[in-house]
Scaffold this motif. Sequence first.
Motif, PDB file in Angstrom:
ATOM      1  N   LYS A  86     -24.388  48.578 -35.285  1.00 14.04           N
ATOM      2  CA  LYS A  86     -24.625  47.963 -36.589  1.00 14.04           C
ATOM      3  C   LYS A  86     -25.929  47.173 -36.617  1.00 14.04           C
ATOM      4  O   LYS A  86     -26.326  46.683 -37.682  1.00 14.04           O
ATOM      5  CB  LYS A  86     -23.458  47.053 -36.966  1.00 14.04           C
ATOM      6  CG  LYS A  86     -22.139  47.791 -37.124  1.00 14.04           C
ATOM      7  CD  LYS A  86     -20.995  46.851 -37.418  1.00 14.04           C
ATOM      8  CE  LYS A  86     -19.674  47.612 -37.514  1.00 14.04           C
ATOM      9  NZ  LYS A  86     -18.527  46.689 -37.731  1.00 14.04           N
ATOM     10  N   GLU A 109     -25.320  40.065 -41.328  1.00 16.24           N
ATOM     11  CA  GLU A 109     -26.217  39.688 -42.429  1.00 16.24           C
ATOM     12  C   GLU A 109     -27.255  38.673 -41.972  1.00 16.24           C
ATOM     13  O   GLU A 109     -28.443  38.781 -42.314  1.00 16.24           O
ATOM     14  CB  GLU A 109     -25.401  39.120 -43.582  1.00 16.24           C
ATOM     15  CG  GLU A 109     -26.232  38.705 -44.783  1.00 16.24           C
ATOM     16  CD  GLU A 109     -25.391  38.134 -45.907  1.00 16.24           C
ATOM     17  OE1 GLU A 109     -25.985  37.626 -46.882  1.00 16.24           O
ATOM     18  OE2 GLU A 109     -24.146  38.192 -45.817  1.00 16.24           O
ATOM     19  N   GLU A 161     -19.254  40.308 -40.340  1.00 17.90           N
ATOM     20  CA  GLU A 161     -20.118  40.630 -41.478  1.00 17.90           C
ATOM     21  C   GLU A 161     -21.179  39.560 -41.687  1.00 17.90           C
ATOM     22  O   GLU A 161     -22.354  39.871 -41.946  1.00 17.90           O
ATOM     23  CB  GLU A 161     -19.274  40.791 -42.737  1.00 17.90           C
ATOM     24  CG  GLU A 161     -18.359  42.006 -42.716  1.00 17.90           C
ATOM     25  CD  GLU A 161     -17.579  42.161 -44.012  1.00 17.90           C
ATOM     26  OE1 GLU A 161     -17.836  41.367 -44.955  1.00 17.90           O
ATOM     27  OE2 GLU A 161     -16.723  43.061 -44.082  1.00 17.90           O
TER      28      GLU A 161
END
Length: 400
Positions: free
Chosen positions: A364, A334, A330
């Motif tokens: 992603k 980001e 994650e």
Amino acid sequence: MSKITDMTATHNWSGQKLVSTDHMLFEAPREKHFMTGSEVLKEAVKRCTVDASVSYPITPQSEAAHLIGELWAEGYVGTYFRGENEFGVMSEVAGCAMAGARTITTTSGPGTLRAMENFAQWSGTRIPCQLILMARGINSPLTIQPDNLEVSYMLETGCMIWYAENVQELFDMSIAAFTVAEKPDVHVPIVTVVDGFFVSHTREAVMLPADDIALMPYEPYKSPLPPIDSETPPGRFLRDPFVMKSNYISYATHASWQFEVRSAVERSRPYAKHFLNGLVHVTGSEDAEIAFVTCGTASNQAKEAERELMKLGIKSKVVKLRTIRPFPTEELIEALEGVKHVFVPEFNVVGWLEKEVRMALYKKSEADVIGGPRVAGGMSMPAEAIIQEVMEQINPGKGA
């Protein structure tokens, strides 16, 4: 010599005042020293109330093992001995940790491979020991030079893996590692990696707290599995008799335990985030379309490349991964928002970190992942090599 029986509620057996990990890492005053990675590891272990250390010499971690032995002679480590080989060392580490001792060891390169069977056993028996891995080349052909190919073998052993860039990070990580590994909801082994020679034998400025303080001792009876003592037989090897039988229940039991070990690694995230000040560190231009995803010494070289690219009017950023297991998916996604080109410089020939990055970004991120540059077998990675890789990708046909 001091004895473990000299421990009190406020001081350990060497007379150091017991403090919290937060105090040690974030609050205690620090002074500047000039040390090698091996010397800094000695200083870290000195402040960790370590019950046991088992060692065997292999370049480049031999000096670190020797210096931990000096700590035993000075009364800072409960027990210390040399194993018969790396496989023996890791087996003996398991025995110490299962008996409830805070235990540390070191190894490098071929020593890691010789001991490989033990690392999955460590995690399978949920011992919170620490391995300081000073990565070096694996024989292809014979080399003792820096190379981190061996880390790829460690990725799926069920151990946590942290990666230090320099001597300061080695000191801080080695202390934080015990605390995170020993959390009852984590309680798995941890591997703290540095690049051999580049860190182990390089002398750098490092800020250290006073050596009259040390971590609180390990509390083995808070473990999710009981330590082996005079009242408890060694049942943690086989948690239930049917595990070794050939039937569906035994298969399911074993499989569920494999997933539980990996879940424990994932549960370390909030603790690691706290003690490491984040699972990733980002430097450079926030709005850059070029990023380097790195760990260890490659981070330092990528930062130099980022500064040189800025002089050319090209914005870039460096996303340094502090942990590899758990992998900071994650945080990485980001940090790479808006990035078009992701470069993964590595000190190995196979590109294991590139593979990890690709898996994390799959569906992603639309960024183009470029595995390189890669160097191996002791080769250095000058900033010029990284810049050339960038130019060849964003300025095809013209190069740097």
